[in-house]
Write a protein that holds these residues in place. Sequence first.
Motif, PDB file in Angstrom:
ATOM      1  N   HIS A  40       4.659  -9.767  34.554  1.00  0.00           N
ATOM      2  CA  HIS A  40       5.341 -11.058  34.579  1.00  0.00           C
ATOM      3  C   HIS A  40       4.608 -12.044  35.498  1.00  0.00           C
ATOM      4  N   SER A  41       4.293 -11.608  36.700  1.00  0.00           N
ATOM      5  CA  SER A  41       3.632 -12.482  37.672  1.00  0.00           C
ATOM      6  C   SER A  41       2.250 -12.921  37.183  1.00  0.00           C
ATOM      7  N   TRP A  42       1.494 -11.987  36.618  1.00  0.00           N
ATOM      8  CA  TRP A  42       0.171 -12.325  36.077  1.00  0.00           C
ATOM      9  C   TRP A  42       0.300 -13.350  34.954  1.00  0.00           C
ATOM     10  N   HIS A  43       1.243 -13.122  34.060  1.00  0.00           N
ATOM     11  CA  HIS A  43       1.407 -14.019  32.918  1.00  0.00           C
ATOM     12  C   HIS A  43       1.786 -15.428  33.385  1.00  0.00           C
ATOM     13  N   LEU A  44       2.681 -15.509  34.369  1.00  0.00           N
ATOM     14  CA  LEU A  44       3.079 -16.812  34.902  1.00  0.00           C
ATOM     15  C   LEU A  44       1.892 -17.536  35.528  1.00  0.00           C
ATOM     16  N   ALA A  45       1.066 -16.810  36.279  1.00  0.00           N
ATOM     17  CA  ALA A  45      -0.111 -17.433  36.909  1.00  0.00           C
ATOM     18  C   ALA A  45      -1.045 -18.010  35.852  1.00  0.00           C
ATOM     19  N   MET A  46      -1.261 -17.258  34.780  1.00  0.00           N
ATOM     20  CA  MET A  46      -2.106 -17.753  33.683  1.00  0.00           C
ATOM     21  C   MET A  46      -1.463 -18.962  33.000  1.00  0.00           C
ATOM     22  N   MET A  47      -0.154 -18.891  32.761  1.00  0.00           N
ATOM     23  CA  MET A  47       0.549 -20.011  32.131  1.00  0.00           C
ATOM     24  C   MET A  47       0.434 -21.273  32.982  1.00  0.00           C
ATOM     25  N   ALA A  48       0.570 -21.124  34.292  1.00  0.00           N
ATOM     26  CA  ALA A  48       0.488 -22.283  35.193  1.00  0.00           C
ATOM     27  C   ALA A  48      -0.877 -22.940  35.103  1.00  0.00           C
ATOM     28  N   MET A  49      -1.933 -22.139  35.073  1.00  0.00           N
ATOM     29  CA  MET A  49      -3.279 -22.709  34.969  1.00  0.00           C
ATOM     30  C   MET A  49      -3.462 -23.445  33.643  1.00  0.00           C
ATOM     31  N   VAL A  50      -2.965 -22.856  32.573  1.00  0.00           N
ATOM     32  CA  VAL A  50      -3.121 -23.447  31.241  1.00  0.00           C
ATOM     33  C   VAL A  50      -2.277 -24.717  31.084  1.00  0.00           C
ATOM     34  N   LEU A  51      -1.083 -24.717  31.674  1.00  0.00           N
ATOM     35  CA  LEU A  51      -0.116 -25.795  31.453  1.00  0.00           C
ATOM     36  C   LEU A  51      -0.043 -26.814  32.596  1.00  0.00           C
ATOM     37  N   ALA A  52      -0.925 -26.724  33.562  1.00  0.00           N
ATOM     38  CA  ALA A  52      -0.865 -27.569  34.766  1.00  0.00           C
ATOM     39  C   ALA A  52      -0.806 -29.057  34.453  1.00  0.00           C
ATOM     40  N   GLU A  53      -1.464 -29.494  33.389  1.00  0.00           N
ATOM     41  CA  GLU A  53      -1.475 -30.924  33.051  1.00  0.00           C
ATOM     42  C   GLU A  53      -0.079 -31.458  32.718  1.00  0.00           C
ATOM     43  N   HIS A  54       0.868 -30.559  32.461  1.00  0.00           N
ATOM     44  CA  HIS A  54       2.216 -30.977  32.073  1.00  0.00           C
ATOM     45  C   HIS A  54       3.200 -31.041  33.236  1.00  0.00           C
ATOM     46  N   ALA A  55       2.723 -30.798  34.466  1.00  0.00           N
ATOM     47  CA  ALA A  55       3.593 -30.925  35.640  1.00  0.00           C
ATOM     48  C   ALA A  55       3.995 -32.390  35.796  1.00  0.00           C
ATOM     49  N   ASN A  56       5.209 -32.614  36.262  1.00  0.00           N
ATOM     50  CA  ASN A  56       5.693 -33.989  36.465  1.00  0.00           C
ATOM     51  C   ASN A  56       4.851 -34.740  37.486  1.00  0.00           C
ATOM     52  N   GLU A  57       4.381 -34.016  38.499  1.00  0.00           N
ATOM     53  CA  GLU A  57       3.577 -34.614  39.559  1.00  0.00           C
ATOM     54  C   GLU A  57       2.262 -33.849  39.658  1.00  0.00           C
ATOM     55  N   LYS A  58       1.269 -34.465  40.260  1.00  0.00           N
ATOM     56  CA  LYS A  58       0.014 -33.764  40.503  1.00  0.00           C
ATOM     57  C   LYS A  58       0.312 -32.603  41.446  1.00  0.00           C
ATOM     58  N   VAL A  59      -0.171 -31.415  41.099  1.00  0.00           N
ATOM     59  CA  VAL A  59       0.088 -30.235  41.909  1.00  0.00           C
ATOM     60  C   VAL A  59      -1.217 -29.564  42.315  1.00  0.00           C
TER      61      VAL A  59
END
Length: 197
Positions: A40-59
């Motif tokens: 779960h944790s690994w998958h979330l980390a990968m998802m965050a990298m892939v989807l980072a452009e969709h964060a409401n604010e720059k992260v």
Amino acid sequence: MNLTDLAKQMAFIHEIDKLKYIQRKTRLFNSERHENDAEHSWHLAMMAMVLAEHANEKVDIMKVVKMLLIHDIVEIDSGDIFLYDSQANHDNTAEEQKAAVRIFGLLPDQQAEEFISLWEEFEAGITAESKFAKSIDRLEPVLQNVSNEGGTWSEYEVKYDTVIKKTSKMKDGSQVLWDHTNYLFEESISRGILKKD
């Protein structure tokens, strides 16, 4: 080289291997097999990298990834709490805080302080990074349940209102992902795999 610090780091590395044994209620995509916390944790980390452009604010994506990789380590001691559990609260507990101090405390002081701070920041959900990390943490089980014809929604008779209540904070971290999730909810209702009262 500080051999005392290395010994502490090795002890931590051995301890967190236990995360692989913490089973979650959700199942892998299109699968009968339940995922474990490490997957779960690994998958979330990968998802965050892939989807980072969709964060409401720059992260700071590295900070988000760190949060996601460590956020469930406390479950080595406290166990996994099912997101849709109607009895147990999924929020930070005294038991989880105690686990954070014990497990991260295996590390050298500076690393222990950093990891505890990151874990607490994730739990508080106030910063841009923690809000986005929490959005990703809520998105993965939705994707799993959709791929498994309702998954835990069907298995535990979780209704639409409960799902919305547990996932709506996603919009604080990513309106785009929240909009997509709502599309998935509507599609799931029309397919009969998510029930409205």
